[in-house]
Design a protein around this motif. Structure first.
Motif, PDB file in Angstrom:
ATOM      1  N   VAL A 270       0.838  -1.200   0.000  1.00 32.95           N
ATOM      2  CA  VAL A 270       0.000   0.000   0.000  1.00 32.95           C
ATOM      3  C   VAL A 270       0.878   1.258   0.000  1.00 32.95           C
ATOM      4  O   VAL A 270       0.616   2.221  -0.725  1.00 32.95           O
ATOM      5  CB  VAL A 270      -0.970  -0.012   1.206  1.00 32.95           C
ATOM      6  N   ARG A 271       1.948   1.246   0.782  1.00 31.63           N
ATOM      7  CA  ARG A 271       2.840   2.403   0.833  1.00 31.63           C
ATOM      8  C   ARG A 271       3.453   2.696  -0.533  1.00 31.63           C
ATOM      9  O   ARG A 271       3.485   3.848  -0.993  1.00 31.63           O
ATOM     10  CB  ARG A 271       3.966   2.174   1.856  1.00 31.63           C
ATOM     11  N   GLU A 272       3.905   1.663  -1.216  1.00 27.55           N
ATOM     12  CA  GLU A 272       4.537   1.872  -2.524  1.00 27.55           C
ATOM     13  C   GLU A 272       3.505   2.330  -3.556  1.00 27.55           C
ATOM     14  O   GLU A 272       3.815   3.134  -4.432  1.00 27.55           O
ATOM     15  CB  GLU A 272       5.248   0.594  -2.979  1.00 27.55           C
ATOM     16  N   ALA A 273       2.258   1.817  -3.442  1.00 33.97           N
ATOM     17  CA  ALA A 273       1.196   2.265  -4.353  1.00 33.97           C
ATOM     18  C   ALA A 273       0.918   3.748  -4.145  1.00 33.97           C
ATOM     19  O   ALA A 273       0.831   4.519  -5.102  1.00 33.97           O
ATOM     20  CB  ALA A 273      -0.076   1.441  -4.127  1.00 33.97           C
ATOM     21  N   VAL A 274       0.803   4.167  -2.884  1.00 34.49           N
ATOM     22  CA  VAL A 274       0.507   5.569  -2.570  1.00 34.49           C
ATOM     23  C   VAL A 274       1.665   6.463  -3.027  1.00 34.49           C
ATOM     24  O   VAL A 274       1.467   7.558  -3.543  1.00 34.49           O
ATOM     25  CB  VAL A 274       0.237   5.733  -1.057  1.00 34.49           C
ATOM     26  N   ARG A 275       2.874   5.957  -2.852  1.00 33.74           N
ATOM     27  CA  ARG A 275       4.041   6.768  -3.162  1.00 33.74           C
ATOM     28  C   ARG A 275       4.309   6.881  -4.660  1.00 33.74           C
ATOM     29  O   ARG A 275       4.653   7.950  -5.157  1.00 33.74           O
ATOM     30  CB  ARG A 275       5.265   6.165  -2.449  1.00 33.74           C
ATOM     31  N   TYR A 276       4.187   5.750  -5.373  1.00 41.63           N
ATOM     32  CA  TYR A 276       4.623   5.724  -6.770  1.00 41.63           C
ATOM     33  C   TYR A 276       3.490   5.701  -7.787  1.00 41.63           C
ATOM     34  O   TYR A 276       3.724   5.928  -8.969  1.00 41.63           O
ATOM     35  CB  TYR A 276       5.568   4.537  -7.009  1.00 41.63           C
ATOM     36  N   ALA A 277       2.267   5.415  -7.347  1.00 40.31           N
ATOM     37  CA  ALA A 277       1.152   5.377  -8.306  1.00 40.31           C
ATOM     38  C   ALA A 277      -0.116   5.920  -7.655  1.00 40.31           C
ATOM     39  O   ALA A 277      -1.176   5.305  -7.753  1.00 40.31           O
ATOM     40  CB  ALA A 277       0.937   3.945  -8.793  1.00 40.31           C
TER      41      ALA A 277
ATOM     42  N   VAL B 152       1.073  -9.790  -6.654  1.00 40.31           N
ATOM     43  CA  VAL B 152       1.229  -8.450  -6.070  1.00 40.31           C
ATOM     44  C   VAL B 152       1.991  -8.554  -4.744  1.00 40.31           C
ATOM     45  O   VAL B 152       2.939  -7.812  -4.498  1.00 40.31           O
ATOM     46  CB  VAL B 152      -0.148  -7.772  -5.868  1.00 40.31           C
ATOM     47  N   ARG B 153       1.578  -9.507  -3.897  1.00 40.95           N
ATOM     48  CA  ARG B 153       2.261  -9.690  -2.606  1.00 40.95           C
ATOM     49  C   ARG B 153       3.736 -10.022  -2.791  1.00 40.95           C
ATOM     50  O   ARG B 153       4.600  -9.482  -2.099  1.00 40.95           O
ATOM     51  CB  ARG B 153       1.611 -10.850  -1.824  1.00 40.95           C
ATOM     52  N   SER B 154       4.032 -10.937  -3.735  1.00 43.32           N
ATOM     53  CA  SER B 154       5.421 -11.372  -3.917  1.00 43.32           C
ATOM     54  C   SER B 154       6.314 -10.263  -4.447  1.00 43.32           C
ATOM     55  O   SER B 154       7.518 -10.303  -4.264  1.00 43.32           O
ATOM     56  CB  SER B 154       5.493 -12.567  -4.878  1.00 43.32           C
ATOM     57  N   THR B 155       5.723  -9.265  -5.122  1.00 45.03           N
ATOM     58  CA  THR B 155       6.568  -8.173  -5.623  1.00 45.03           C
ATOM     59  C   THR B 155       6.971  -7.228  -4.494  1.00 45.03           C
ATOM     60  O   THR B 155       7.882  -6.420  -4.668  1.00 45.03           O
ATOM     61  CB  THR B 155       5.869  -7.323  -6.718  1.00 45.03           C
ATOM     62  N   ALA B 156       6.283  -7.319  -3.346  1.00 50.11           N
ATOM     63  CA  ALA B 156       6.613  -6.466  -2.192  1.00 50.11           C
ATOM     64  C   ALA B 156       6.679  -4.988  -2.566  1.00 50.11           C
ATOM     65  O   ALA B 156       7.568  -4.268  -2.114  1.00 50.11           O
ATOM     66  CB  ALA B 156       7.930  -6.928  -1.547  1.00 50.11           C
ATOM     67  N   GLY B 157       5.765  -4.552  -3.431  1.00 56.90           N
ATOM     68  CA  GLY B 157       5.705  -3.142  -3.804  1.00 56.90           C
ATOM     69  C   GLY B 157       6.394  -2.817  -5.112  1.00 56.90           C
ATOM     70  O   GLY B 157       6.176  -1.750  -5.694  1.00 56.90           O
ATOM     71  N   SER B 158       7.242  -3.726  -5.594  1.00 55.25           N
ATOM     72  CA  SER B 158       8.005  -3.433  -6.814  1.00 55.25           C
ATOM     73  C   SER B 158       7.115  -3.309  -8.043  1.00 55.25           C
ATOM     74  O   SER B 158       7.510  -2.690  -9.035  1.00 55.25           O
ATOM     75  CB  SER B 158       9.073  -4.512  -7.052  1.00 55.25           C
ATOM     76  N   LEU B 159       5.924  -3.869  -7.994  1.00 53.49           N
ATOM     77  CA  LEU B 159       4.978  -3.714  -9.102  1.00 53.49           C
ATOM     78  C   LEU B 159       4.727  -2.234  -9.396  1.00 53.49           C
ATOM     79  O   LEU B 159       4.416  -1.867 -10.528  1.00 53.49           O
ATOM     80  CB  LEU B 159       3.661  -4.414  -8.750  1.00 53.49           C
ATOM     81  N   PHE B 160       4.861  -1.394  -8.373  1.00 60.75           N
ATOM     82  CA  PHE B 160       4.606   0.048  -8.540  1.00 60.75           C
ATOM     83  C   PHE B 160       5.890   0.827  -8.870  1.00 60.75           C
ATOM     84  O   PHE B 160       5.860   2.034  -9.000  1.00 60.75           O
ATOM     85  CB  PHE B 160       3.960   0.614  -7.272  1.00 60.75           C
ATOM     86  N   HIS B 161       7.006   0.109  -8.961  1.00 62.38           N
ATOM     87  CA  HIS B 161       8.297   0.805  -9.108  1.00 62.38           C
ATOM     88  C   HIS B 161       8.824   0.875 -10.530  1.00 62.38           C
ATOM     89  O   HIS B 161       9.604   1.765 -10.850  1.00 62.38           O
ATOM     90  CB  HIS B 161       9.375   0.116  -8.259  1.00 62.38           C
TER      91      HIS B 161
END
Lengths: 279, 279
Positions: free
Chosen positions: A36-43, A161-170
């Protein structure tokens, strides 16, 4: 505060664990504080709704404030509602419903136009954990974009999505690509294509990783078919020193992608005199 | 030919998916052609019974002959019996029941006496897939032995055995070790202990991997506690180039173990002038 686990809104979120529902709604779910943090930050523009239970709202107050500052709707919800929304047995109190970004008319063209140095191309990868882990490793190794062929796992499935640990948004992830046409197009753009395969004649330390190149990875069970290997510029194998037959897809891909990273974690040493078992 | 999926013998094999049953019986199960082949080849004295359905008996006739030559009892069984014996939805028609090898009085002492060059020490690793994948990668990278701390997953659990892809039979695996005492003992034997941790101050390309050393890996969720890091000679991090926070346990461990392999896939370059994000 949402408290009814059987509300339609809750069922609609839960339904996004199915591919057909995701395709119909054009939405997917990111679960847990890290995603959720990476989604909010990067997308942030892709985050439609954010749900937080009381414990998570307290623990991650900064993140919720950041989300609100982006105009994201934050919904307080009971822990039971969070549990009913997700498929994981132990939810972490935070969940974001995100738009599946609509691809432009030519997403691969956009990436090629940006002058990528290293790409990862996953072909017919079916296991969600493997696909997500490779996307995460590609991010860590500084890869410019991840490509997935048609017939691969859906990258918006919860386990991916879980396995990417946020990298999907990076980093850019392009899906649904036809394998032969994509290999040809990469080559036409001066991108060296390297099939990673245990049957490769070139050992990883001897591979030429200096110019722009794309690693091509096959299915976790059956690898790359001969016609795909033949279409690549080189077929490269990770050296195996012990008695193992091979590495699994995610670990082999990680070694290859770190070899390309140029951080000195892997050397490209044409003419290396190191001897390997089986040489 | 065994044809009754409800026979006591079938139930007894199925029960070995539970840790308590494995401990009581002193046996575990290796499923599928790859694991069974490596068991027959590298640990034939530990294979108690081998079960094969008609299709597998035809496809793997050589393997069954090799097993019989070692004095292993080969039991023809129906596909239904194989399905009832295993927990995997799609069994591959072959299954071996193996002895859990009794450890000697001092299994770590035996390994230390053999003069190991590289060891992998998994501490409080709980996820079966991660543990199995690291054992497989350790085998591939030529590691001399894998150590597991007390409180780690049981290496004879079906999912661990499957994830090792046969490597469980290739190299010594010592379990149940207390963490602080083991670190002290490694050091007393002149083995440099390297904690792998995202908080490490030494970057992997700068780590000293020339002498005998042991990599110490932590739990997949919470990593290594400060007191364990403090007890190691060095704390080393894999460089992260993109926006990822970290690699997962199995991929980080693979990069570290390949760095130690000396195949030129990773250089040890003290004083390297490469700059990393965050430096």
């Amino acid at each position: 505060m949402l408290t009814n686990p059987r509300a339609d809104r809750v069922k609609a979120v839960r339904a996004l664990s199915r591919r057909s529902s995701r395709e119909r709604a054009g939405r997917f779910v990111a679960e847990g504080p890290q995603s959720v943090r990476e989604a909010v930050r990067y997308a942030p523009a892709d985050v439609v709704d954010l749900y937080a239970d009381p414990a998570a709202a307290t623990r991650h107050a900064d993140l919720l404030a950041e989300a609100r500052a982006h105009g994201i709707r934050v919904h307080p919800a009971s822990s039971d509602v969070l549990a009913a929304m997700t498929e994981t047995p132990t939810h972490q109190g935070l969940l974001a419903v995100c738009h599946i970004p609509g691809p432009g008319p030519d997403p691969l063209g956009e990436i090629l136009a940006s002058g990528p140095r290293v790409l990862a191309f996953l072909t017919h990868v079916r296991d969600p954990g493997n696909a997500g882990t490779v996307i995460r490793a590609a991010d860590a190794a500084g890869v410019d974009a991840v490509l997935l062929s048609e017939g691969s796992v859906d990258v918006h499935a919860p386990k991916v999505v879980r396995s990417t640990a946020g990298s999907l948004f990076h980093l850019p992830v392009v899906t649904g690509l036809p394998v032969p046409a994509t290999l040809d197009r990469l080559r036409d753009h001066g991108i060296h294509t390297l099939a990673a395969d245990g049957a490769g004649s070139t050992l990883l330390p001897d591979a030429d990783l200096r110019g722009p190149h794309a690693w091509v990875f096959g299915n976790e069970a059956w690898g790359l078919p001969p016609e795909v290997r033949a279409r690549c510029d080189d077929v490269v194998r990770v050296p195996i020193l012990g008695r193992a037959e091979s590495l699994n897809l995610a670990t082999a891909a990680t070694v290859c992608l770190y070899a390309s990273s140029g951080v000195g974690v892997v050397t490209s040493s044409p003419g290396s005199s190191v001897q390997f078992p089986g040489d």
